[in-house]
Design an enzyme around this catalytic site. Structure first.
Site, mmCIF file in Angstrom:
data_model
loop_
_atom_site.group_PDB
_atom_site.id
_atom_site.type_symbol
_atom_site.label_atom_id
_atom_site.label_comp_id
_atom_site.label_asym_id
_atom_site.label_seq_id
_atom_site.Cartn_x
_atom_site.Cartn_y
_atom_site.Cartn_z
ATOM 1 C CB THR A 35 36.103 40.329 35.087
ATOM 2 O OG1 THR A 35 36.832 40.965 34.135
ATOM 3 C CG2 THR A 35 36.388 39.100 35.379
ATOM 4 C CB CYS A 36 34.442 45.375 35.186
ATOM 5 S SG CYS A 36 36.190 45.456 35.832
ATOM 6 C CG ASN A 37 38.861 45.647 32.839
ATOM 7 O OD1 ASN A 37 38.326 46.671 32.339
ATOM 8 N ND2 ASN A 37 39.807 45.654 33.727
ATOM 9 C CB SER A 69 44.672 43.142 34.280
ATOM 10 O OG SER A 69 44.705 41.991 34.759
ATOM 11 N N GLY A 104 27.934 51.616 46.100
ATOM 12 C CA GLY A 104 28.334 50.030 46.058
ATOM 13 C C GLY A 104 29.627 49.663 46.970
ATOM 14 C CB ALA A 105 29.766 48.612 50.137
ATOM 15 C CG MET A 138 35.893 46.043 41.823
ATOM 16 S SD MET A 138 35.140 46.168 39.890
ATOM 17 C CE MET A 138 36.553 47.242 39.396
#
Length: 541
Positions: free
Chosen positions: A138-140, A198, A280-281, A284
């Site tokens: 993921t992004c994290n 998170s 970006g749709a 997020m």
């Protein structure tokens, strides 16, 4: 597979040093052993740093190529000695990095797009000591979960794979990787799914991402038995934590933290009048729009490859005006924006220094700076943009400033969540422990059935066909089966360890080892040889 390759494979199995990997975990007072009961905040202080020494393969010297080619890979394994492996149980392990241990510059190099998850799992399972694998990217975070035939050797192979894939030297990776084993690895995934690990404590998007790992795996052939159960139990645990502790109530997501950060950096008197642009749709991006609307913003321009997703968001969010622009108008839209949010899956930057330098200046009402808030990994805005005097760049690592302010309440809820996680952890470990004795149960029953069949045959031959009616034969067979079942009942009961009684795993395993010795079942070695044989055959094919 060439003979030399087979030799190298089996040599590495037998000769890698069992103490080749040394790992330390940081605590508030230094380095030490992890305590499962330690509070989440304290664990985060030490979880992450690893030091390892590359194992030294001493090799198998003196054997000629002709001799090596004449001996099967499995026989070489036996000859080199399987005792080293008999001391190790296959381990569930996680190795990876996250926002807590590594900067975004490193995470983006290791990020694996969802489209490549299945291929990555295949590559990992082709490693000599890895039986099962899964990837959570993921992004994290980028985390690899494996079942390793050997903990030390398997994790070394995964680390080398990560280095090869990302181009980052192992020596550099070590400073940022965390590595957890068995119950620690299981607890970590349960905490991840519950939102306790998170950047934004309690955020809900990570649970959907854990679910997606299972969904993708099912569509491409599935995960291994252990990893599949691990992830499904993690999903169940994540749901329970959210339902029973309400930890996500009032919690912010990465997207909402991005909105908070942008509004914090704008002059308060003009924040809501700033011209907002979203690139970006996706999920997020949709949340960015939702939180902008919740803060009182009335208009946002959305750049996306297609209008379909934008229309779907329009139908759901009626309190904010959403203007659609195609990708071809991205730079012209940025020229008219005061704040630019980026949230796409692009693997290359959308904005570089030269793009931003050519944009017209922003009104002094907003400090004369155009804000770029990039919540994508890999990043959508190059770090060089920060060199532009009229721009301010923020990425996911900058969101910590926002989330610290409202973390205390969720930390109290996180402690409540740990009780749920501990209960679910015990349940998973009881299930996995029960697998330990299944082969012995099967072998013992098979052994008894062979004896029963042999003795029945002798009995039937002695009785003769003249007295052996169907009724008599059935009665004799039932008698033999009844005796076997009653004799096996006690031993088999003492091989069960499913958490339903007070018997400990150690006691159950002692019973298993005793039965293996008494009946010469040799279960553990047979299973291990079967695993090694399967690995060799897979590599050969």
């Amino acid at each position: 597979m060439a003979a030399s390759s087979t030799t190298a494979f089996t040599a590495s199995l037998a000769c890698a040093r069992p103490d080749s990997l040394i790992f330390l975990r940081r605590s508030a007072g230094g380095f030490g052993i992890r305590s499962i009961a330690m509070p989440l905040r304290s664990r985060r202080l030490w979880r992450g740093r690893i030091r390892s020494e590359a194992a030294t393969d001493i090799g198998v010297k003196g054997a000629s190529n002709s001799r090596a080619s004449s001996i099967s890979a499995l026989e070489q394994f036996k000859a080199l000695g399987s005792d080293r492996y008999m001391k190790e149980r296959s381990s569930i392990a996680v190795i990876g990095l996250s926002v807590h241990t590594a900067p975004v510059e490193m995470r983006e190099k290791l990020a694996v797009p969802e489209a490549l998850w299945s291929r990555t799992i295949g590559e990992l399972c082709n490693l000599n000591h890895i039986e099962e694998a899964a990837v959570l990217s993921t992004c994290n975070r980028m985390e690899i979960y494996v079942v390793a035939l050997s903990w030390h050797r398997g994790l070394r192979e995964v680390m080398e794979w990560m280095s090869k894939t990302s181009g980052i030297p192992v020596s550099e990776l070590r400073d940022h990787l965390f590595m957890l084993r068995d119950s620690d690895a299981t607890r970590h995934l349960f905490e991840v799914a519950a939102g306790l690990d998170s950047l934004v404590l309690g955020e809900g998007q990570i649970l959907a991402q854990v679910k997606q790992v299972v969904k993708v795996a099912q569509s491409s052939g599935g995960l291994g038995k252990n990893i599949d159960r691990l992830f499904k139990d993690a999903i169940s645990t994540g749901k329970k934590v959210r339902t029973e502790t309400n930890i996500s109530s009032g919690a912010v997501s990465v997207s909402s933290a991005a909105v908070e950060l942008a509004l914090m950096k704008l002059p308060a008197s003009h924040a809501l009048s700033a011209r907002m642009l979203l690139i970006g749709a996706g999920k997020m991006g949709k949340l960015v729009i939702k939180h902008l609307a919740a803060k009182g913003c009335k208009r946002v321009v959305v750049v996306n490859p297609s209008i379909a997703k934008v229309d779907a968001i329009r139908e759901e969010l009626e309190d904010i005006e959403i203007i659609y622009k195609p990708l071809t108008e991205m730079f012209s839209s940025a020229a008219e924006a005061d704040v630019v949010f980026t949230s796409t899956a692009s693997e290359t930057p959308l904005f570089l220094k030269e793009h931003v330098e050519n944009l017209p200046p922003v009104s002094e009402n907003f400090g004369g700076f155009r804000l770029f808030v990039d919540i994508s990994v890999p990043r959508n805005v190059g770090s060089c943009v920060s060199e532009v005097k009229t721009a301010r760049l923020y990425n996911v690592d900058d969101l910590k400033e926002v989330v610290e302010a409202n973390k205390e309440d969720r930390l109290r809820k996180a402690m409540e969540a740990q009780a749920i996680i501990t209960k679910e952890l015990k349940s998973f470990e009881a299930w996995r422990d029960s697998l330990e004795t299944v082969p012995t149960i099967k072998k013992l029953r098979s052994y008894a059935e062979r004896i029963k069949s042999a003795e029945l045959e002798k009995c039937i031959q002695k009785m003769g066909d003249d007295v052996l009616t169907k009724k008599v034969r059935r009665a004799v067979e039932d008698l033999a089966s009844g005796i076997v079942n009653k004799l096996l009942h006690g031993p088999l009961q003492h091989l069960r360890c499913d958490g339903s009684d007070s018997r400990t795993l150690d006691e159950t395993l002692e019973n298993m080892h005793a039965l293996n010795r008494m009946f010469s079942l040799d279960t553990e070695k047979a299973i291990l040889e079967q695993k090694i044989k399967a690995k060799v055959e897979k590599v050969q094919s």
